[in-house]
Write a protein that holds these residues in place. Sequence first.
Motif, PDB file in Angstrom:
ATOM      1  N   GLU A  44       0.575  -0.711   0.161  1.00  0.00           N
ATOM      2  CA  GLU A  44      -0.521  -0.024  -0.090  1.00  0.00           C
ATOM      3  C   GLU A  44       0.975   1.178   0.559  1.00  0.00           C
ATOM      4  O   GLU A  44       2.007   1.260   0.412  1.00  0.00           O
ATOM      5  N   GLY A  58       4.976   7.700   1.810  1.00  0.00           N
ATOM      6  CA  GLY A  58       5.748   6.362   1.149  1.00  0.00           C
ATOM      7  C   GLY A  58       5.298   5.135   0.798  1.00  0.00           C
ATOM      8  O   GLY A  58       4.114   5.444   0.673  1.00  0.00           O
ATOM      9  N   HIS A  97       8.408  -0.390   5.891  1.00  0.00           N
ATOM     10  CA  HIS A  97       7.148   0.067   5.321  1.00  0.00           C
ATOM     11  C   HIS A  97       9.070   1.585   4.878  1.00  0.00           C
ATOM     12  O   HIS A  97      10.478   1.454   5.792  1.00  0.00           O
ATOM     13  N   ALA A 143       9.465   5.856   3.668  1.00  0.00           N
ATOM     14  CA  ALA A 143       8.883   6.649   3.645  1.00  0.00           C
ATOM     15  C   ALA A 143       9.774   7.892   2.805  1.00  0.00           C
ATOM     16  O   ALA A 143      10.908   6.828   1.891  1.00  0.00           O
ATOM     17  N   THR A 168       4.345   0.756   1.592  1.00  0.00           N
ATOM     18  CA  THR A 168       4.171  -0.246   2.514  1.00  0.00           C
ATOM     19  C   THR A 168       4.703  -1.572   2.098  1.00  0.00           C
ATOM     20  O   THR A 168       3.933  -1.317   1.347  1.00  0.00           O
ATOM     21  N   ASP A 194       1.242   5.216   1.302  1.00  0.00           N
ATOM     22  CA  ASP A 194       0.464   6.369   2.379  1.00  0.00           C
ATOM     23  C   ASP A 194      -0.709   7.202   2.251  1.00  0.00           C
ATOM     24  O   ASP A 194      -0.955   7.785   0.887  1.00  0.00           O
ATOM     25  N   ALA A 195      -1.476   7.376   2.498  1.00  0.00           N
ATOM     26  CA  ALA A 195      -2.885   8.184   2.201  1.00  0.00           C
ATOM     27  C   ALA A 195      -1.838   9.262   1.797  1.00  0.00           C
ATOM     28  O   ALA A 195      -2.807   9.818   1.130  1.00  0.00           O
ATOM     29  N   ASP A 196      -0.740  10.174   2.695  1.00  0.00           N
ATOM     30  CA  ASP A 196      -0.218  11.207   2.238  1.00  0.00           C
ATOM     31  C   ASP A 196       0.884  11.294   1.056  1.00  0.00           C
ATOM     32  O   ASP A 196       1.222  12.512   0.591  1.00  0.00           O
TER      33      ASP A 196
END
Length: 395
Positions: free
Chosen positions: A184, A191, A199, A201, A193, A186-188
């Motif tokens: 996935e 970064g 993870h 960044a 995963t 990151d929502a913003d």
Amino acid sequence: MSQPPMPVKAEVVIVGGGMAGLSCAAALARRGVRDVVLLEAKTLAHARASSFGETRMFREMYSDPVLCRLAQEANRLWLEEEQHAGERLRETHGLLFYGESWDEETIEGSIPGARRVMDEQNIPYEALSAKEIAERFPLKPRPDFTGLFEPTAGAVRSDKVIAHWRRTVEQAGHRLLEGTPVKEIDADGGGVTLADGHHIAADQVVVACGIWSDLLLAPLGLSPKLEIWPMLWAHYTVDPSLADRYPQWFCFQRERGDDGGLYYGFPVLSRTADGRPRIKAGIDWAPKELRVAEPNAMCSEPPARLVELLDSFLFNELDGVQERVETVMSPYSMASDVNFVLDRLSPKLSLFAGGSGQAFKFAPLVGDSLARLACGESPAVDLSCWSHQREALRA
């Protein structure tokens, strides 16, 4: 030798190791950006993805004047790419559009439309009759067929290009991590995963994973409306006495029943393991029942009817074709307007998708534009036709 630890931070993370991801990484390397991590779920330009293979067409013969101008810009950048590589990455042998001439655009344009645009933009071409086509090439055009030959077109040696980009990014110190699927974003967009939970960044994320982009972008509400078309191509051995006469060609015919009518082929650019000359040819449509939205739902085995149609065209419409020796299904990511998506989706996230089987010829432009977006700039040319906000991409 022990492997270096998995990175936890990067300036740019690129998801996808095909044409778009590698060309972006190479462009970033030439801009002096060193902290780049490219993540590929399988292997670079693997056989289940659309960047696989030895050859792609390049041309300026388009019915769309905007795409024609962008193709001219891409060809200018190809010259620079070849200078960087220190070798030829393209073979210039011309391209023949031939077949039925009717005023309806197909996914590859049309003969009348291409002629109008080339006249407007002063692109050299020859207009050929069916008799002239048959005399010049080992093709069997119907009497009502017409043709256009663009002498400055040819084939991109995509296998050489992939190897060149790999060398470029490895010499720049980029991390190329194969067998590393992303779970996935990151929502913003700051970064990613990985499938194993690790993870990374990033200041910028570039999504360039073709038909798999929807799996990452849909949870963010950012996925453009695209279909996946499984497209058939194959290699055929040919009569050695005709080997140097086959053109690069595209045949336009109206759809009839389950025959979509659009076929293409390359000249002899390679040989079989036992030395026989071979050509590459394919079908440029996918039956509606085979088009899917989910990448893992795409058929991977060539449907018998499509193979039958391709065989029938090659053996009946060309002279000297001997044997089909390899058959491949390639996934095309298609927008309803058959145009690409290259855009910034959010301040930290950019996307290339919807390559529609035509994107490799634009590769240096795609890579340079994605690199500019990742560096906080705008593309060097107007790419509004590839905006993710256009009507054709709305769900």
